[in-house]
Motif scaffolding. Sequence first.
Motif, mmCIF file in Angstrom:
data_model
loop_
_atom_site.group_PDB
_atom_site.id
_atom_site.type_symbol
_atom_site.label_atom_id
_atom_site.label_comp_id
_atom_site.label_asym_id
_atom_site.label_seq_id
_atom_site.Cartn_x
_atom_site.Cartn_y
_atom_site.Cartn_z
ATOM 1 N N GLU A 1 -10.001 4.741 2.793
ATOM 2 C CA GLU A 1 -11.339 4.004 1.980
ATOM 3 C C GLU A 1 -10.861 2.597 1.941
ATOM 4 O O GLU A 1 -11.691 1.823 2.001
ATOM 5 C CB GLU A 1 -11.496 4.864 0.522
ATOM 6 C CG GLU A 1 -12.056 6.296 1.038
ATOM 7 C CD GLU A 1 -12.110 6.759 -0.725
ATOM 8 O OE1 GLU A 1 -11.728 6.214 -1.511
ATOM 9 O OE2 GLU A 1 -12.495 8.054 -0.589
ATOM 10 N N VAL A 2 -9.705 2.286 1.281
ATOM 11 C CA VAL A 2 -9.178 0.768 1.241
ATOM 12 C C VAL A 2 -9.500 0.131 2.474
ATOM 13 O O VAL A 2 -9.946 -0.916 2.397
ATOM 14 C CB VAL A 2 -8.116 0.856 0.340
ATOM 15 C CG1 VAL A 2 -7.324 -0.406 0.214
ATOM 16 C CG2 VAL A 2 -8.250 1.646 -1.161
ATOM 17 N N ASP B 1 0.668 -1.183 0.000
ATOM 18 C CA ASP B 1 -0.079 0.090 0.043
ATOM 19 C C ASP B 1 0.873 1.247 -0.113
ATOM 20 O O ASP B 1 0.415 2.202 0.221
ATOM 21 C CB ASP B 1 -0.973 -0.063 1.207
ATOM 22 C CG ASP B 1 -1.995 -1.042 1.222
ATOM 23 O OD1 ASP B 1 -2.398 -1.328 0.006
ATOM 24 O OD2 ASP B 1 -2.136 -1.614 2.117
ATOM 25 N N VAL C 1 -9.838 -4.405 -3.555
ATOM 26 C CA VAL C 1 -8.684 -3.929 -3.081
ATOM 27 C C VAL C 1 -7.852 -4.628 -1.989
ATOM 28 O O VAL C 1 -7.255 -4.389 -0.946
ATOM 29 C CB VAL C 1 -9.021 -2.499 -2.313
ATOM 30 C CG1 VAL C 1 -9.631 -1.432 -3.318
ATOM 31 C CG2 VAL C 1 -10.269 -2.644 -1.177
ATOM 32 N N LEU D 1 -0.675 4.270 -1.753
ATOM 33 C CA LEU D 1 -1.775 4.987 -1.029
ATOM 34 C C LEU D 1 -1.402 5.675 0.199
ATOM 35 O O LEU D 1 -1.797 6.822 0.268
ATOM 36 C CB LEU D 1 -2.772 3.789 -0.738
ATOM 37 C CG LEU D 1 -3.472 3.136 -1.881
ATOM 38 C CD1 LEU D 1 -4.263 2.033 -1.116
ATOM 39 C CD2 LEU D 1 -4.383 4.161 -2.717
ATOM 40 N N ASP E 1 -11.446 10.593 3.983
ATOM 41 C CA ASP E 1 -11.374 11.067 2.515
ATOM 42 C C ASP E 1 -10.135 10.663 1.880
ATOM 43 O O ASP E 1 -9.946 11.014 0.642
ATOM 44 C CB ASP E 1 -11.626 12.686 2.388
ATOM 45 C CG ASP E 1 -10.628 13.557 3.048
ATOM 46 O OD1 ASP E 1 -9.750 13.002 3.675
ATOM 47 O OD2 ASP E 1 -10.831 14.641 2.508
ATOM 48 N N THR E 2 -8.960 10.132 2.396
ATOM 49 C CA THR E 2 -7.707 9.552 1.683
ATOM 50 C C THR E 2 -8.272 8.244 1.158
ATOM 51 O O THR E 2 -9.027 7.477 1.568
ATOM 52 C CB THR E 2 -6.803 9.346 2.540
ATOM 53 O OG1 THR E 2 -6.910 8.733 3.746
ATOM 54 C CG2 THR E 2 -6.149 11.086 3.214
ATOM 55 N N ARG E 3 -7.656 7.844 0.081
ATOM 56 C CA ARG E 3 -7.816 6.417 -0.563
ATOM 57 C C ARG E 3 -7.311 5.582 0.309
ATOM 58 O O ARG E 3 -8.049 4.342 0.675
ATOM 59 C CB ARG E 3 -7.030 6.616 -1.783
ATOM 60 C CG ARG E 3 -7.404 5.218 -2.518
ATOM 61 C CD ARG E 3 -8.908 5.273 -2.958
ATOM 62 N NE ARG E 3 -8.999 3.730 -3.914
ATOM 63 C CZ ARG E 3 -9.993 3.129 -3.951
ATOM 64 N NH1 ARG E 3 -11.026 3.570 -2.993
ATOM 65 N NH2 ARG E 3 -10.236 1.949 -4.470
ATOM 66 N N GLN F 1 -1.953 14.173 0.570
ATOM 67 C CA GLN F 1 -3.379 14.915 0.736
ATOM 68 C C GLN F 1 -3.570 15.519 2.072
ATOM 69 O O GLN F 1 -3.994 16.671 1.896
ATOM 70 C CB GLN F 1 -4.192 13.861 0.245
ATOM 71 C CG GLN F 1 -5.842 14.265 0.358
ATOM 72 C CD GLN F 1 -6.774 13.124 -0.098
ATOM 73 O OE1 GLN F 1 -6.518 12.128 -0.657
ATOM 74 N NE2 GLN F 1 -7.856 13.200 0.549
#
Length: 197
Positions: A158-159, A115, A183, A118, A153-155, A125
């Motif tokens: 989310e993952v 990861d 994912v 990410l 709100d970061t990927r 971010q």
Amino acid sequence: MQLQYGLETNITIDGVTYPLDLSFNTILKIIDINNDEDLTLLDQLGLIYTLLFGFNDSELSDFVSDKDLEDLTDIYNLITKNLFETAEEDEFDEEGLLVKLGNKNDRQLYDIEHDAKLIYAGFWQAYGIDLYEQHGKLHWIKFKALLAGLPKDTRFAEVTSLRAWEPSKVDYDTAMRRNQQKVALPYEYEDYDEDDV
């Protein structure tokens, strides 16, 4: 992590105080070394001490000359548990070397190597931090705190949220399950069959 105290960056061994490089990239390199099955324990510890203390070959030789393998392992364990604050869920091998960062959940929700993109993007971010520019600077403990605090709100968040999701017994959400598998870490869902969903 205790905010009322500074982060430890030194260790005293046999009356000599040594500065330590506890930057996040050094600790990640140490985890790679610990996972290298081609290296003997002594070779692993030599490489680790070279990274942590910044030893050259002569300094490393002087440091290890009066210590046996058990002493060297004990020093490493003292550093990991006290100075770069390993967590209970982190995984160690039989010699006590850190081989994997754990998660507070029962399942592995992220893998630092898998990861990496990410995590990099999440730090940029959320915090405006370029992790490559922080090599040798960002302390491991700060890195772990910032990683744990990446906002939803970061990927990355989310993952990991998708990986953590489990269907309820009442309502089995097929679309969510498929998103979760997209994912998944590479070693999950090896026997996945779309007909099972």
